[in-house]
Enzyme design. Structure first.
Site, PDB file in Angstrom:
ATOM      1  N   LEU A  63       0.868  -1.441  -0.153  1.00 22.84           N
ATOM      2  CA  LEU A  63       0.141  -0.035  -0.151  1.00 22.84           C
ATOM      3  C   LEU A  63       1.119   1.012   0.116  1.00 22.84           C
ATOM      4  O   LEU A  63       0.415   2.654   0.575  1.00 22.84           O
ATOM      5  CB  LEU A  63      -1.088   0.271   1.231  1.00 22.84           C
ATOM      6  CG  LEU A  63      -1.533  -0.998   1.163  1.00 22.84           C
ATOM      7  CD1 LEU A  63      -3.077  -1.004   2.887  1.00 22.84           C
ATOM      8  CD2 LEU A  63      -3.001  -0.874   0.102  1.00 22.84           C
ATOM      9  N   UNK A  64       1.700   0.765  -0.269  1.00 18.18           N
ATOM     10  CA  UNK A  64       2.861   2.321  -0.622  1.00 18.18           C
ATOM     11  C   UNK A  64       3.179   3.030  -2.342  1.00 18.18           C
ATOM     12  O   UNK A  64       2.654   2.141  -3.180  1.00 18.18           O
ATOM     13  CB  UNK A  64       4.317   1.580  -0.011  1.00 18.18           C
ATOM     14  N   GLY A  65       3.288   4.325  -2.113  1.00 16.19           N
ATOM     15  CA  GLY A  65       3.566   4.820  -3.108  1.00 16.19           C
ATOM     16  C   GLY A  65       3.978   4.028  -3.493  1.00 16.19           C
ATOM     17  O   GLY A  65       3.994   5.028  -5.464  1.00 16.19           O
ATOM     18  N   THR A  67       4.882   0.911  -4.535  1.00 23.32           N
ATOM     19  CA  THR A  67       4.191  -0.529  -4.657  1.00 23.32           C
ATOM     20  C   THR A  67       4.433  -0.734  -5.890  1.00 23.32           C
ATOM     21  O   THR A  67       5.260  -2.052  -6.178  1.00 23.32           O
ATOM     22  CB  THR A  67       3.492  -0.949  -4.049  1.00 23.32           C
ATOM     23  OG1 THR A  67       3.346  -0.544  -2.575  1.00 23.32           O
ATOM     24  CG2 THR A  67       3.028  -2.330  -4.502  1.00 23.32           C
ATOM     25  N   ARG A 115      -3.431  -3.057  -6.198  1.00 19.44           N
ATOM     26  CA  ARG A 115      -1.494  -3.170  -6.259  1.00 19.44           C
ATOM     27  C   ARG A 115      -0.415  -3.816  -6.928  1.00 19.44           C
ATOM     28  O   ARG A 115      -0.041  -4.910  -6.267  1.00 19.44           O
ATOM     29  CB  ARG A 115      -1.158  -1.722  -5.532  1.00 19.44           C
ATOM     30  CG  ARG A 115      -1.811  -0.324  -5.133  1.00 19.44           C
ATOM     31  CD  ARG A 115      -1.050   0.715  -4.503  1.00 19.44           C
ATOM     32  NE  ARG A 115      -2.001   1.171  -3.825  1.00 19.44           N
ATOM     33  CZ  ARG A 115      -1.527   2.833  -3.361  1.00 19.44           C
ATOM     34  NH1 ARG A 115      -0.318   2.746  -3.156  1.00 19.44           N
ATOM     35  NH2 ARG A 115      -2.560   3.815  -3.312  1.00 19.44           N
TER      36      ARG A 115
END
Length: 220
Positions: A63-65, A67, A115
């Site tokens: 859930l990271u920018g 990813t 993602r």
């Protein structure tokens, strides 16, 4: 056994025991001393089975920018260099902004449908969630942080917001964010550490330097 001068030669069993002790000591200075459980479950896997391979180890989050970019680039590196001896290893971690808050069984479906999505499947080795900092840090990451105390591309990298620190004790060599990278040579020795700001594909030249040259007729 002794020669004519009375000097005693070591027994074969003693030589074997000494060699085994030397190997064990070497193991404690390499990643081969550690094991991890695959994301799909089952028994822990010893990293010793990767002996002779160059490893790129990253703490990952879904859930990271970063990813989409980093997972895609990890797949690309494994595709390009796997045949020459590279193995990419991913360790999901929820210590940075709670950006890996899914259960282990939910991570692969999340990668496939959210993602990066579009049916994405990692072609590299992905392990169960773990902590990389603090008292409950996975022993592999405690070892890597000790061996490589700071990223080579940014020696001052620290967690930017103290409110994001959710572990104890806090150490100067802590991982600062998702997708830090540790490059390990074919002998299991940590070689270089990279900050989360360094994109995965930017590590490729350093990996190439540790791999054997491509065989004739090899095309990436």
């Amino acid at each position: 056994m002794a020669d004519g001068s009375g000097a005693r030669f070591p027994r074969f069993s003693e030589l074997c025991a000494k060699y085994a002790a030397q190997l064990a000591a070497a193991e404690t200075r390499s990643v081969y001393a550690f094991s991890a459980r695959p994301i799909t479950g089952g028994e822990p896997v010893s990293l010793g089975f990767l002996r002779g391979r160059v490893l790129l180890i990253e703490n990952v989050a879904s859930l990271u920018g970063s990813t989409v970019r980093e997972y895609t680039q990890m797949n690309e590196l494994q595709r390009r260099l796997g045949a020459r001896g590279l193995v990419v290893l991913g360790f999901p971690c929820n210590q940075f902004g709670h950006q890996e808050n899914a259960q282990n069984a939910e991570i692969l479906p999340s990668l496939k449908h959210v993602r990066p999505g579009n049916g994405f499947e990692p072609n590299f080795m992905l392990f169960e969630k773990c902590e990389v900092n603090g008292a409950r840090a996975h022993p592999l990451f405690a070892f890597l942080r000790e061996a490589l105390p700071a990223p080579s591309d940014d020696m001052s990298t620290l967690v930017s917001d103290p409110q994001l620190i959710a572990w104890s004790p806090v150490c100067r060599n802590d991982v600062a964010w998702n997708f830090e990278k540790f490059l390990v040579g074919a002998d299991g020795t940590p070689v270089r550490r990279y900050s989360h700001r360094c994109q995965t594909l930017a590590v490729e030249p350093d990996i190439e330097a540790l791999l054997p040259p491509p065989a004739r007729g090899y095309y990436a």
